[in-house]
Structure formats: structure tokens, C-alpha cells
Design an enzyme around this catalytic site. Structure first.
Site, PDB file in Angstrom:
ATOM      1  N   CYS A  96      25.416  25.065  45.262  1.00 10.74           N
ATOM      2  CA  CYS A  96      25.339  25.477  46.672  1.00 10.74           C
ATOM      3  C   CYS A  96      25.958  24.392  47.546  1.00 10.74           C
ATOM      4  O   CYS A  96      25.457  24.089  48.632  1.00 10.74           O
ATOM      5  CB  CYS A  96      23.893  25.749  47.072  1.00 10.74           C
ATOM      6  SG  CYS A  96      22.779  24.360  46.803  1.00 10.74           S
ATOM      7  N   ASP A 113      22.994  26.179  37.169  1.00 13.57           N
ATOM      8  CA  ASP A 113      22.973  26.079  38.627  1.00 13.57           C
ATOM      9  C   ASP A 113      22.620  24.633  38.948  1.00 13.57           C
ATOM     10  O   ASP A 113      21.459  24.279  39.154  1.00 13.57           O
ATOM     11  CB  ASP A 113      21.961  27.058  39.216  1.00 13.57           C
ATOM     12  CG  ASP A 113      22.015  27.096  40.727  1.00 13.57           C
ATOM     13  OD1 ASP A 113      23.060  26.737  41.293  1.00 13.57           O
ATOM     14  OD2 ASP A 113      21.002  27.459  41.355  1.00 13.57           O
ATOM     15  N   GLU A 136      13.249  23.231  33.296  1.00 15.82           N
ATOM     16  CA  GLU A 136      13.101  22.600  34.605  1.00 15.82           C
ATOM     17  C   GLU A 136      12.626  21.172  34.393  1.00 15.82           C
ATOM     18  O   GLU A 136      11.595  20.937  33.743  1.00 15.82           O
ATOM     19  CB  GLU A 136      12.113  23.364  35.479  1.00 15.82           C
ATOM     20  CG  GLU A 136      11.832  22.719  36.823  1.00 15.82           C
ATOM     21  CD  GLU A 136      13.089  22.483  37.661  1.00 15.82           C
ATOM     22  OE1 GLU A 136      13.188  21.408  38.276  1.00 15.82           O
ATOM     23  OE2 GLU A 136      13.975  23.358  37.663  1.00 15.82           O
ATOM     24  N   ALA A 138      18.499  24.799  34.908  1.00 20.55           N
ATOM     25  CA  ALA A 138      17.727  24.397  36.099  1.00 20.55           C
ATOM     26  C   ALA A 138      17.121  25.670  36.679  1.00 20.55           C
ATOM     27  O   ALA A 138      17.678  26.301  37.580  1.00 20.55           O
ATOM     28  CB  ALA A 138      18.622  23.697  37.120  1.00 20.55           C
ATOM     29  N   ALA A 139      15.961  26.077  36.155  1.00 17.44           N
ATOM     30  CA  ALA A 139      15.458  27.435  36.352  1.00 17.44           C
ATOM     31  C   ALA A 139      14.602  27.611  37.600  1.00 17.44           C
ATOM     32  O   ALA A 139      14.591  28.705  38.180  1.00 17.44           O
ATOM     33  CB  ALA A 139      14.656  27.862  35.130  1.00 17.44           C
ATOM     34  N   ALA A 140      13.828  26.609  38.013  1.00 16.41           N
ATOM     35  CA  ALA A 140      12.877  26.787  39.116  1.00 16.41           C
ATOM     36  C   ALA A 140      13.621  27.128  40.414  1.00 16.41           C
ATOM     37  O   ALA A 140      14.737  26.643  40.645  1.00 16.41           O
ATOM     38  CB  ALA A 140      12.060  25.504  39.306  1.00 16.41           C
ATOM     39  N   ASP A 186      14.892  16.989  30.295  1.00 15.99           N
ATOM     40  CA  ASP A 186      16.113  16.602  30.991  1.00 15.99           C
ATOM     41  C   ASP A 186      17.254  17.457  30.423  1.00 15.99           C
ATOM     42  O   ASP A 186      17.432  17.551  29.201  1.00 15.99           O
ATOM     43  CB  ASP A 186      16.381  15.121  30.760  1.00 15.99           C
ATOM     44  CG  ASP A 186      17.563  14.612  31.587  1.00 15.99           C
ATOM     45  OD1 ASP A 186      18.297  15.442  32.167  1.00 15.99           O
ATOM     46  OD2 ASP A 186      17.750  13.387  31.640  1.00 15.99           O
TER      47      ASP A 186
END
Length: 639
Positions: A445, A388, A342, A318-320, A369
Site C-alpha cells: 500500500c 502483502d 503473522e 502477512a495475514a492479519a 518471521d
């Protein structure tokens, strides 16, 4: 002629007499001035005397030549009168000096007496104040009384009283911190906690679900520190791009532009904290040239835990918008390959823009996905994976205050379900035989246990992995026990970061090492087994054991003949093991000559008890244990 001579003589004498009189008056004036300096008391008298003498002098000087022998006599009388006047003044001075000396002594004694009286009065006031304070302490009780239902209903009808809410929150926290001594008679801890949840929700704007979870996670005092920390902004941090510059050079350039900054901490070699800036940090020439990236301190941690090496194959699932990806590229010095994935197409623009700005050349951007990546990139094909995971965002309430009211239990469960699928896909992509890698870093997070420890514990049960230290010297260890959950002891190696402890956004970081490429239990996409179900399975096993014992006792009564029949009916052998049902059809051979097993019937899904039933059963057990203890104590006291 004699008379004329006398007249002439008399006429010649007056001028010097005038001079003498002038001299006398001047002397008197000087004396009065002199005495004015020494005596301030007789200023009024001296001024009157001066006025009288000046008037007499004017009359004498302006008089006609009719001055005769009377003048001589007047002169004599004046001369004679001057001496006693001087003596009177001198005597008056002596008297006044005596009076002033005695007055000064009396003034000193009066001042001493007054100061003593003031000191005594102050001492009395202090004593009275202490006595009053002690009386108030004795009279006032520390007992805080919760509001009644009627008072709460009246508060709901009125606008919220913020001062009253704040005071009540403080009082409840004080009572809960020393509940044994300060609690109100007839009230339980649950009553105070329920009222605290209501007050915190209305004062800080949290919904009932989120404030309830936070109250369950933290002690009361720490909870207040956390909530207060969420109301304050986190410090602005920037990360130096080591592909283009060094931290020291960047700090010098920015300080010349009017940016007040300092090193982030000892644990980071590339971070800087910005305290104040006269120019926008996101619009400087250095920013546009890719010398630094504006990034929160907590976002440094997953990449530091991953610790990518040069010439490795790394996947960012999940790079963006590219903060972590560019950091990985900087650590790898633009060597190897990075797959930046992404799922949202709209976020690919920001990702590619940041990669170009920061000078990254070893990254391939893809739009898939994350759950399908093992099929696309291949299983056991990469060295390291950074996940992440998308989460509820309960650790970044400072940035997104809408989380306070928008998140619910369903949202947390949906996020947890997706996170479990993503972590299994990440593990499947990693090659356990990699010489330098074989690691997976999972981060969120979020502060929810269901999104963090539960997901890691699930991965430990489904794949051959283990939790290893993150390589971070600070942070709070993850939960091993939380309410009804019991996790693997290795979860102590995971790290939690809190805003009130570390002054950064709430974050969770876990590092896994893949031990083998084999799968323990292949899990379908629909399988979302939780830790609670494992506990239920253990309870079911214990129930099976009890059933076996009951059957054995029952069979002893029936005898040896009925034993085999009853065992067969219940699907048990004589040893107590479960027997597989006999197949009616033999194995058929296919055209190729391979044997095929007949289709087995689908297993029935076992119904598990609900949470409410489990909690009720536990409460009943606890009550029974308490009653036994009470009876044992009574028996001991009776003996």
C-alpha cells in the site's frame, strides 16, 4: 275659501315633491358612481358634489311647512338645472375620454422611447465593459513573480496566510504547465519547483522528503489532483462472504435495514459500495454472522491477481487481520490448505476471530518471521504465495494522515530491505513444478518506487522468475524508467492504483511466475544490492576495458619482452583475460580421500562512488554535450 283650498292643495302636494326630490338625488348618486368607474381622475370633484347635494337635500327634507310657491319655482328650477348638469357630465366624460385617449397614446410613445433609451444604455455599457476588459488584458501581464528571500523571511515570522499560499500554488502550477511562455525572466524551473514544494508542505502538512518524492513522481497538474484526493475519504466497501451467502441476497437484506448500497464495479463479483447507512455497518446481525467483511476496494486486487484454485497449498505471509486470507478461503471453497502467518503476536487475536466469524475451516494460523518460513514449511513446498508486504503506507494517507510527517528516507530504505528478503523467501517456498500454481503475488500500500519496482527488479536478478500479467483489466502500468533507475521491460505487467484515478487507496500489485527451482545468485540476509549498484558495476566494467586498452598501447611501446611481465603484474593474460593467482599449496587429501581446495583469501570490497559524485559526473557530461552542440550550430550559421 279659495285661499284655504289653495292652502289645502298646497298642503296636499308636498309629500310627492319630497319623493321626486329623493328620486332625483338617487339618480345623481348613481351617476356619480357610474362615472367613478370610468374616470378615476375626477373622483375628488364628484365626492365634493355629492356632499353639497346631500346637504341641500337634508335642508329641503327637514324644512318646515313654510314651503310656498317659492318651492314650486325651486322645483322647476331644480328640474331645469338637472338637465344641463347631466349634459355637463356627459360632455365632461367625452372630454375626459378624449384626454385619456390622447394620454394613453402619449404614454405608449413615452414607454417606447424609454425602452429604446434603456436598450441603448445597455449596449453602451456592454461595449465599455468589453473595451475595459481588453485594456486590462493588454495592461496586465501573465508573468508571475516568485517571492523574494526578504518576503519569505517576513512570512515565516507571521502566521501562515492560507489564502495567499493557495493562490501562489495555483499560479506556480499555471506557470509550470506552460513554462516556456509564462516563466519569469532569470528564473529556472528548479526555482518554481522548490517554491512549490515549500508551499505544498506548509499548506497540506507534508514533510520535505515526502513532498519531494511526490513532485519527482508526478507531473504538476496530476500531483495536485493526487494531493487533493488524499484529503478526501475513500468510499466504504464490503465484500460478500460466498461461503455463507450471495451478493444479491445480502444486498436485499441490508437495503431493508436502511443501508444504501450498490455493486462495487464490473471487475468484482462480490464487492458492494455503501453510500449511506442508518445502522452501523460493523454491528449488524449479518456482519456478526459472517455474511460480509468490511474491506477497502484496493485489498481485493492482490487476491484476484493470485487467483487461488481449489485443493492447493497457499501461504499468506502477512495475514492479519484476515481480510485477504478469508477471501482466499472463499475462492478455494474451504478446500486445500492455507498457512496464515503473522509475525506480531498481538494481531493473532483479530486474525483468528475473523477466520471463525467468516466460517473458514482450511486455514492454519502460525506466528513466525516471514524470512524463516522456507526453513519451517520447506523450500519448493507450496503452490502459491501471497505477500502483502509491510510498507511505509504512503498510499493510505487518507486513513493515516500521520504518514505525511513521520516517514523519512531511512524508513523507506528499511522497508525496502525487509521487502527484498521477504520476496526471496516467498519465491523459495513456491514449487516451480506445480501443475496449477507456481505463482507469487507481491503487493504494497505504498507509492514509493523503492518499495515496488526496485524490489521486483531485484527479485528478477536473484531468482529464476518472470513478471506475468496480473489479470486485472484496469490500473496504471509500473515504471520501467524512473530518474536514474532502469528496470526490466516486463515490469509493464505490474499495476499501480491511485486515489485520484481509481478512487481507491494507493496500491501496487505484481505477479511473478517461478520458472525453475534453481537460484541464480544465492543472496545472504545482509545483501541489499540496489539497481544503482548495477549501473555502477557497468561503469566499472567500462573503466576496466579502458584500462586494458591503455595497457595494450603501453605494452606495444615496451616490446614483446616487457609485455608478459606487465600483464602478469596486472593479473592479465596475453588474451587480456584475468588470471587467477597461483596457489602456493597443492590440494590436500582428507582422511576420506576427498580433495579439498586451499582456503582462498577474502575478496576486497570495491568502493563505489557516491550519488553526489555520479550526479556531478553526469552534469559535466551534459554540459560538454551542450557546448559541442552550440559550437556546431555556430559553425553552421557561420558557414
Amino acid at each position: 275659501m279659495a285661499t284655504n283650498k289653495n292652502k289645502g292643495a298646497k298642503s296636499n302636494n308636498p309629500p310627492p315633491k319630497k319623493k321626486q326630490r329623493n328620486d332625483l338625488f338617487t339618480q345623481k348618486k348613481r351617476r356619480t358612481k357610474k362615472y367613478e368607474v370610468f374616470d378615476d381622475v375626477d373622483d375628488g370633484q364628484s365626492e365634493k358634489e355629492e356632499e353639497i347635494e346631500e346637504a341641500e337635500a337634508e335642508d329641503l327634507l327637514d324644512g318646515d311647512e313654510q314651503v310656498s310657491d317659492f318651492d314650486d319655482t325651486s322645483e322647476i328650477s331644480d328640474d331645469d338645472d338637472d338637465v344641463p348638469l347631466a349634459d355637463d357630465f356627459l360632455q365632461g366624460d367625452d372630454i375626459e375620454d378624449r384626454d385619456s385617449g390622447s394620454g394613453s397614446d402619449s404614454d405608449e410613445t413615452d414607454i417606447e422611447e424609454k425602452s429604446r433609451a434603456i436598450d441603448e444604455q445597455r449596449a453602451r455599457e456592454e461595449e465599455d465593459a468589453q473595451e475595459e476588459m481588453q485594456l486590462n488584458i493588454k495592461e496586465e501581464s501573465d508573468e508571475f513573480r516568485l517571492p523574494t528571500k526578504e518576503e519569505l523571511e517576513a512570512e515565516e515570522q507571521r502566521p501562515p496566510d492560507i489564502a495567499n499560499l493557495k493562490m501562489r500554488i495555483k499560479e506556480i502550477v499555471r506557470v509550470l504547465s506552460n513554462f516556456k511562455d509564462l516563466r519569469q525572466e532569470g528564473t529556472t524551473r528548479k526555482d518554481y519547483i522548490d517554491q512549490l514544494k515549500m508551499d505544498l508542505g506548509s499548506y497540506y502538512g507534508y514533510n520535505e522528503f515526502l513532498i519531494g518524492v511526490l513532485v519527482d513522481m508526478f507531473p504538476v497538474i496530476e500531483l495536485m489532483e493526487l494531493i487533493e484526493a488524499f484529503e478526501k475519504p475513500r468510499p466504504t466497501c464490503i465484500r460478500t462472504n460466498t461461503l455463507r451467502t450471495r451478493r444479491r441476497d445480502l444486498a436485499d437484506v441490508l437495503s431493508k435495514r436502511g443501508v444504501e448500497l450498490d455493486q462495487l464495479s464490473k471487475w468484482s463479483k462480490v464487492g458492494l459500495v455503501v453510500y449511506n447507512s442508518h445502522v452501523p455497518i460493523g454491528a449488524t446481525p449479518e456482519y456478526l454472522a459472517g455474511f460480509y467483511y468490511i474491506q477497502g476496494a484496493s485489498s481485493f486486487l492482490p487476491v484476484m491477481a493470485l487467483a487461488p484454485q481449489e485443493k492447493e497449498r497457499v501461504v499468506d505471509m502477512a495475514a492479519a487481520p484476515g481480510g485477504k486470507t478469508t477471501y482466499v478461503a472463499a475462492l478455494m471453497k474451504n478446500s486445500g490448505i492455507i498457512y496464515a502467518n503473522e509475525i506480531r503476536e498481538a494481531r493473532l487475536k483479530s486474525l483468528t476471530a475473523n477466520l471463525h466469524r467468516m466460517g473458514v475451516t482450511n486455514t492454519i494460523v502460525c506466528n513466525y518471521d516471514g524470512r524463516e518460513l522456507p526453513k519451517i514449511l520447506g523450500q519448493n513446498s507450496v503452490d502459491r504465495v501471497l505477500l502483502d508486504a509491510p510498507c511505509s503506507g504512503t498510499g493510505v494517507i487518507t486513513k493515516e494522515p500521520s504518514v505525511k510527517t513521520s516517514k523519512s528516507l531511512d524508513d523507506i530504505q528499511k522497508c525496502a530491505h525487509l521487502q527484498k528478503q521477504l520476496i526471496l523467501a516467498a519465491i523459495d517456498m513456491v514449487d516451480s513444478n506445480s501443475k496449477s500454481g507456481g505463482y507469487i503475488v507481491y503487493s504494497t500500500c505504498s507509492m514509493m518506487v523503492a518499495e515496488n519496482e526496485v524490489v521486483i527488479d531485484y527479485a528478477l536478478k536473484k531468482r529464476d522468475v518472470k513478471v506475468v500479467p496480473c489479470g486485472l483489466d484496469f490500473g496504471c502500468p509500473g515504471y520501467i524508467r524512473f530518474r536514474e533507475h532502469r528496470f526490466h521491460t516486463s515490469l509493464e505487467n505490474t499495476r499501480r492504483f491511485y486515489p485520484h484515478v481509481h478512487n481507491m487507496d494507493g496500491f501496487f500489485v505484481a505477479k511473478l511466475k517461478k520458472m525453475s527451482n534453481a537460484k541464480k545468485n544465492p543472496v545472504s540476509a545482509e545483501d541489499s544490492e540496489t539497481v544503482e549498484q548495477t549501473h555502477r558495476a557497468e561503469e566499472i566494467r567500462s573503466d576496466k576495458d579502458n584500462i586494458k586498452k591503455e595497457l595494450e598501447q603501453h605494452l606495444k611501446k615496451q616490446g614483446a619482452k616487457g609485455k608478459k611481465r606487465s600483464l602478469k603484474k596486472n593479473g592479465l593474460s596475453e588474451n587480456g583475460k584475468v588470471e587467477s593467482p597461483p596457489t602456493s599449496k597443492k590440494r590436500e587429501r582428507t582422511e576420506n580421500g576427498k580433495a579439498e581446495s586451499p582456503p582462498t583469501s577474502k575478496k576486497r570490497k570495491r568502493k563505489f562512488p557516491s550519488k553526489e559524485e555520479i550526479t556531478k559526473a553526469r552534469e559535466e557530461k551534459r554540459k560538454a554535450l551542450r557546448e559541442k552542440k552550440k559550437q556546431a550550430r555556430k559553425e553552421k550559421t557561420g558557414e
